[in-house]
Design a protein around this motif. Structure first.
Motif, mmCIF file in Angstrom:
data_model
loop_
_atom_site.group_PDB
_atom_site.id
_atom_site.type_symbol
_atom_site.label_atom_id
_atom_site.label_comp_id
_atom_site.label_asym_id
_atom_site.label_seq_id
_atom_site.Cartn_x
_atom_site.Cartn_y
_atom_site.Cartn_z
ATOM 1 N N VAL A 124 0.837 -1.202 0.000
ATOM 2 C CA VAL A 124 0.000 0.000 0.000
ATOM 3 C C VAL A 124 0.879 1.263 0.000
ATOM 4 N N GLU A 125 1.984 1.182 0.768
ATOM 5 C CA GLU A 125 2.828 2.374 0.903
ATOM 6 C C GLU A 125 4.251 2.071 0.488
ATOM 7 N N PRO A 126 4.565 2.093 -0.776
ATOM 8 C CA PRO A 126 5.931 1.821 -1.178
ATOM 9 C C PRO A 126 6.875 2.917 -0.683
ATOM 10 N N PRO A 127 8.071 2.546 -0.244
ATOM 11 C CA PRO A 127 8.990 3.563 0.270
ATOM 12 C C PRO A 127 9.328 4.593 -0.814
ATOM 13 N N ALA A 128 9.389 5.847 -0.411
ATOM 14 C CA ALA A 128 9.582 6.922 -1.376
ATOM 15 C C ALA A 128 11.054 7.053 -1.741
ATOM 16 N N PRO A 129 11.354 7.503 -2.959
ATOM 17 C CA PRO A 129 12.730 7.723 -3.354
ATOM 18 C C PRO A 129 13.351 8.913 -2.629
ATOM 19 N N PHE A 130 14.659 8.910 -2.458
ATOM 20 C CA PHE A 130 15.334 10.058 -1.846
ATOM 21 C C PHE A 130 16.671 10.282 -2.513
ATOM 22 N N GLN A 131 17.233 11.442 -2.298
ATOM 23 C CA GLN A 131 18.439 11.865 -3.001
ATOM 24 C C GLN A 131 19.602 11.970 -2.043
ATOM 25 N N MET A 132 20.692 11.306 -2.341
ATOM 26 C CA MET A 132 21.918 11.466 -1.551
ATOM 27 C C MET A 132 22.987 11.969 -2.499
ATOM 28 N N GLY A 133 23.339 13.219 -2.370
ATOM 29 C CA GLY A 133 24.306 13.799 -3.297
ATOM 30 C C GLY A 133 23.735 13.763 -4.697
ATOM 31 N N ASP A 134 24.561 13.282 -5.640
ATOM 32 C CA ASP A 134 24.041 13.186 -7.004
ATOM 33 C C ASP A 134 23.403 11.822 -7.252
ATOM 34 N N LEU A 135 23.266 11.048 -6.198
ATOM 35 C CA LEU A 135 22.710 9.694 -6.320
ATOM 36 C C LEU A 135 21.246 9.696 -5.887
ATOM 37 N N GLU A 136 20.383 9.167 -6.802
ATOM 38 C CA GLU A 136 18.962 9.071 -6.460
ATOM 39 C C GLU A 136 18.681 7.626 -6.055
ATOM 40 N N ILE A 137 18.205 7.468 -4.813
ATOM 41 C CA ILE A 137 17.942 6.112 -4.319
ATOM 42 C C ILE A 137 16.472 5.788 -4.543
ATOM 43 N N LEU A 138 16.228 4.633 -5.174
ATOM 44 C CA LEU A 138 14.842 4.201 -5.409
ATOM 45 C C LEU A 138 14.619 2.939 -4.582
ATOM 46 N N ARG A 145 20.298 5.594 -8.940
ATOM 47 C CA ARG A 145 20.552 6.111 -10.278
ATOM 48 C C ARG A 145 21.471 7.326 -10.183
ATOM 49 N N ARG A 146 22.447 7.340 -11.050
ATOM 50 C CA ARG A 146 23.317 8.513 -11.119
ATOM 51 C C ARG A 146 23.594 8.795 -12.588
ATOM 52 N N ASN A 147 23.225 10.016 -13.016
ATOM 53 C CA ASN A 147 23.433 10.448 -14.416
ATOM 54 C C ASN A 147 22.939 9.373 -15.403
ATOM 55 N N GLY A 148 21.767 8.831 -15.132
ATOM 56 C CA GLY A 148 21.197 7.840 -16.053
ATOM 57 C C GLY A 148 21.778 6.439 -15.886
ATOM 58 N N GLU A 149 22.805 6.308 -15.043
ATOM 59 C CA GLU A 149 23.392 4.988 -14.828
ATOM 60 C C GLU A 149 22.682 4.307 -13.655
ATOM 61 N N THR A 150 22.327 3.044 -13.820
ATOM 62 C CA THR A 150 21.580 2.354 -12.765
ATOM 63 C C THR A 150 22.530 1.482 -11.946
#
Lengths: 237, 553
Positions: A124-138, A145-150
């Protein structure tokens, strides 16, 4: 997340448990079909790995019984039989995936991660994404994800990063981090955590030698410090 | 054993038996007909002999009568004396050249036989025209004095007379030509006549009982012939006017209404008589026993053939069962092997992971661990091949296509082989150009590539070089080429490398392996709608595999 492993061969069971545990999951084990059913009812796992050829009750039977009460629970069948008919029977009974022996650790890990992603999508409640530096955590995708790289992450990686992110700016001591990510009170050796962090750094840091996202606080633990140029964007909004 | 060989066996038994039965029946009916013909021929021969005897007897009678009627003085008393003294005679009669009856003169005193004769034969004698024409034209004598009297008797007008005239004109014998047949009383009577040189016509009516008994006395004695065991009991008879039995002889008594087995018409003047012979019907149609023999033979052949078929079936079934047992044994063992293999592999991988995390990485331990890992990979490939081969044998192999990027799978497999290839010093060149997603069974592609690479590793490691090319043809066919610089394939044998258990030349067969790798490559490729072939190569060998996938639209 809790994973039930039912497998009659002791070494396979323990090995699998090790692999899955190291991914950051809580593991309960059973050595036969009957105890698998009991463990399932007692511990209510989030995912089940079933060997097909087990004493007392076969994996097929356990799979069918679990499906009756939990239609959405991910079930992985593991078997030395890998013919199409065996797979088909398994899928017919409601299994989500099939791993044939001998499997590689990487395969098991990939499949467990895939199942976890599906679980997050269904929750029901999937954990939300967050940003650490230039790294996006999903977290729901077990990816960064960083600069399109997974970058592939394990559940444990996500848990460590999540805690560090929540307490950004503050050092998080090893015991707390361990309890959070391993789910255990007792820290067997400091090296377990340190090794994991070192592995994680290799994957997410631009330069693992001088880490920026996970910094070491000597004598205490680790810390995530938001760099100045990133302070503005998503955190406050 | 499947159903079709069973049907085949049943057909193999049934068809020859049906043919045999049909041919036997044909033969039997042919034989029946022949036997019947033979029997009838035999019977007819017998009747012909009887006919010959009777005709000869009539001949004798004719010459006797010729003598008897050679009378030139017609004194009533002497004529009466002749009639009285000769038992063969019923009555004599004399007609003068003017066709008046001289004896017995109806105007004179007549005795009983004369009266009876005139009463019954009056129309024959009184009607001069009739008398002339009937007697002279009918007998057609070679007498020159009877010129101009050759008008043929109209049978209808003759039949119109009060007495019934039946005469046959067939089979006239020159010497017996003067017989005349005249009906009265119990049946036909024989009359013999001749015209004397003085113009008088002298005739003699024979005593019917006497000439009949004379004829019967001449009949052949059949009782002796019938005593022989092979002869059929028979009955022969003389029948007058189709139904009236004059005389019959022989042991056999036919049931009434049965058609005679053979019959024969007698010649003039006995043409109102017919000879008939009866034999038991089963004697004529003697094929009955043949049917029993045939049926018995067929039953025996059926039993023999069925026994043979059952034997073959059982033998075949046992072989099939044994083969199945072998396959299932191999299957079972291979499955059982997988559990320890799983553990070896998993723990080696876990150990590898631990070593990676170890601060001072131990090169020796890493090398040893790699051996364990590579060997476990090799063992799992081997088991996979054996199982695939067994499944191919059982025709239970299937393709499960997934959307994959073939190059990724290829790289993955090559990476798995990397340590082995490095150790053997095999330089690996990748020319990958299959980056599009295709619906292909990744497991199958892996197995094919693994077999081809381990082929290079086993047989062409001396070349120290391997190239793997990929490409997509026509949007949906994956083309995979693995080339090496090894010894290559002998031209002659090149078509046989895909056969199972083919191990090449002697020095090559020294290498390890099961001899099913390339067979599996070809089977799997064909299963995937493609094929595996030997490609052109300047040195070494080159294998080209094509897999037909579904292009990702």
């Amino acid at each position: 997340m809790k994973v039930l492993i039912a497998e009659d061969d002791f070494h396979t069971r323990e090995g699998l448990a090790d692999v899955i545990r190291s991914e950051g999951y809580e593991v309960v084990t059973a050595s036969c079909g009957k105890s698998a059913m009991r463990m399932f009812e007692v511990s209510r796992p989030d995912c089940v790995c079933l060997d097909i050829m087990m004493p007392e009750k076969s994996g097929y039977e356990v799979c069918r019984m679990i499906r009756q009460s939990s239609p959405n629970l991910p079930i992985l069948l593991i078997s030395a039989k890998s013919e199409e008919v065996d797979r088909l029977v398994g899928f017919e009974l409601g299994a989500d995936d099939f791993i044939s022996k001998p499997f590689s650790v990487r395969e098991v890990v990939a499949r467990i991660r895939a199942v976890t992603r599906r679980c997050f999508q269904l929750s029901v409640e999937p954990p939300a994404p967050f940003q650490m530096g230039d790294l996006e955590i999903l977290p729901a995708e077990l990816r960064a994800r960083r600069n399109g790289e997974t970058i592939e992450l394990s559940l444990r990686d996500v848990q460590i990063l999540e805690l560090l992110f929540r307490r950004q700016g503050q050092p998080v001591d090893r015991q707390t981090l361990f309890r959070h990510a391993w789910g255990e009170e007792y820290l067997p050796s400091s090296r377990t955590l340190d090794q994991h962090v070192s592995q994680l750094r290799k994957r997410i840091e631009i330069d693992p030698k001088s880490p920026e996202l996970i910094q070491t606080v000597h004598g205490v633990g680790y810390r995530y410090e938001q760099t100045d140029d990133e302070k503005q964007p998503p955190g406050r909004a | 054993m499947t159903r079709s060989p069973k049907t085949l066996l049943i057909l193999l038994v049934a068809l020859p038996l049906l043919l045999l039965g049909w041919a036997g029946l044909q033969l039997l009916s042919l034989e029946d007909r022949q036997v019947e013909e033979n029997v009838r021929g035999l019977l007819t021969d017998r009747l012909t002999e009887t006919k010959r005897v009777l005709a000869a007897e009539i001949q004798v009678k004719a010459s006797e009568m010729e003598q008897l009627t050679s009378i030139d003085s017609y004194d009533v008393d002497s004529l009466r004396a002749i009639v009285r003294d000769d038992p063969r005679l019923f009555q004599l009669f004399v007609i003068d050249p003017n066709d008046f009856i001289v004896y017995p003169d109806p105007r004179s005193q007549l005795n009983q036989t004369e009266r009876e004769f005139l009463l019954n034969a009056s129309s024959l004698i009184n009607d001069r025209l009739l008398q002339k024409s009937v007697l002279e034209t009918q007998s057609d004598p070679p007498d020159t004095t009877q010129k101009g009297k050759t008008t043929r008797l109209n049978l209808l007008s003759a039949a119109a007379s009060p007495s019934e005239i039946i005469q046959k004109s067939e089979e006239k014998q020159p010497t017996a030509g003067r017989w005349f047949v005249w009906y009265w009383g119990p049946g036909f009577h024989l009359i013999y006549w001749q015209r004397r040189p003085n113009g008088y016509l002298v005739g003699a009516a024979l005593d019917r009982s006497k000439w009949i008994s004379d004829l019967i006395a001449e009949l052949p004695d059949t009782s002796e012939a019938e005593l022989s065991p092979n002869a059929a009991p028979s009955q022969s008879q003389i029948v007058e006017s189709g139904s009236k039995v004059i005389y019959k002889w022989g042991r056999f008594r036919p049931t009434s209404g049965v058609e005679p087995s053979a019959e024969l018409q007698l010649p003039y003047p006995l043409s109102a008589w017919e000879l008939q012979t009866f034999v038991p019907t089963d004697f004529v149609t003697a094929g009955k026993n043949g049917v029993y023999v045939l049926v018995a033979g067929l039953i025996l052949s059926t039993l023999a053939l069925s026994g043979l078929a059952i034997l073959i079936d059982r033998e075949y079934g046992r072989e099939a069962r044994q083969a199945e047992q072998r396959v299932s044994f191999v299957n079972q063992v291979s499955h059982e092997l997988r559990t320890p293999l799983t553990n070896i592999r998993m723990y080696a991988e876990l150990l590898e992971r631990d070593f990676e995390n170890a601060d001072p990485p131990s090169t020796d331990s890493n090398r040893r661990l790699n051996v364990i890992l590579n060997e476990s990979h090799r063992l799992s490939r081997l088991i996979g091949n054996v199982l695939t081969f067994a499944r191919h044998d059982k025709q239970s192999l299937t393709v499960c296509p997934r959307m994959i990027v073939p190059d990724e799978t290829v790289v993955e497999v090559v990476e798995r082989f990397r340590p082995v290839l490095d150790r053997m010093g095999i330089e690996t060149v990748l020319q990958l150009d299959a980056r599009k997603t295709l619906a292909i069974d990744a497991d199958l592609l892996e197995q094919i590539l693994e077999n081809l690479i381990s082929n290079v590793e086993k047989y062409a490691c001396d070349g120290k070089w391997m190239r793997i090319e990929t490409g997509i043809l026509d949007e949906k066919v994956l083309r995979l080429v693995v080339s090496d610089r090894g010894p290559g394939l002998p031209e002659r044998e090149s078509c046989r490398v895909f056969e199972p258990f083919w191990r090449g030349t002697d020095e090559i067969s020294q290498a390890a392996g099961t001899g099913i790798g390339l067979t599996i490559v070809r089977s799997l490729a064909r299963l995937h709608g493609g094929d595996a072939k030997i490609g052109p190569a300047s040195s070494g060998a080159s294998f080209v595999v094509e897999l037909r996938g579904v292009a990702d639209a």
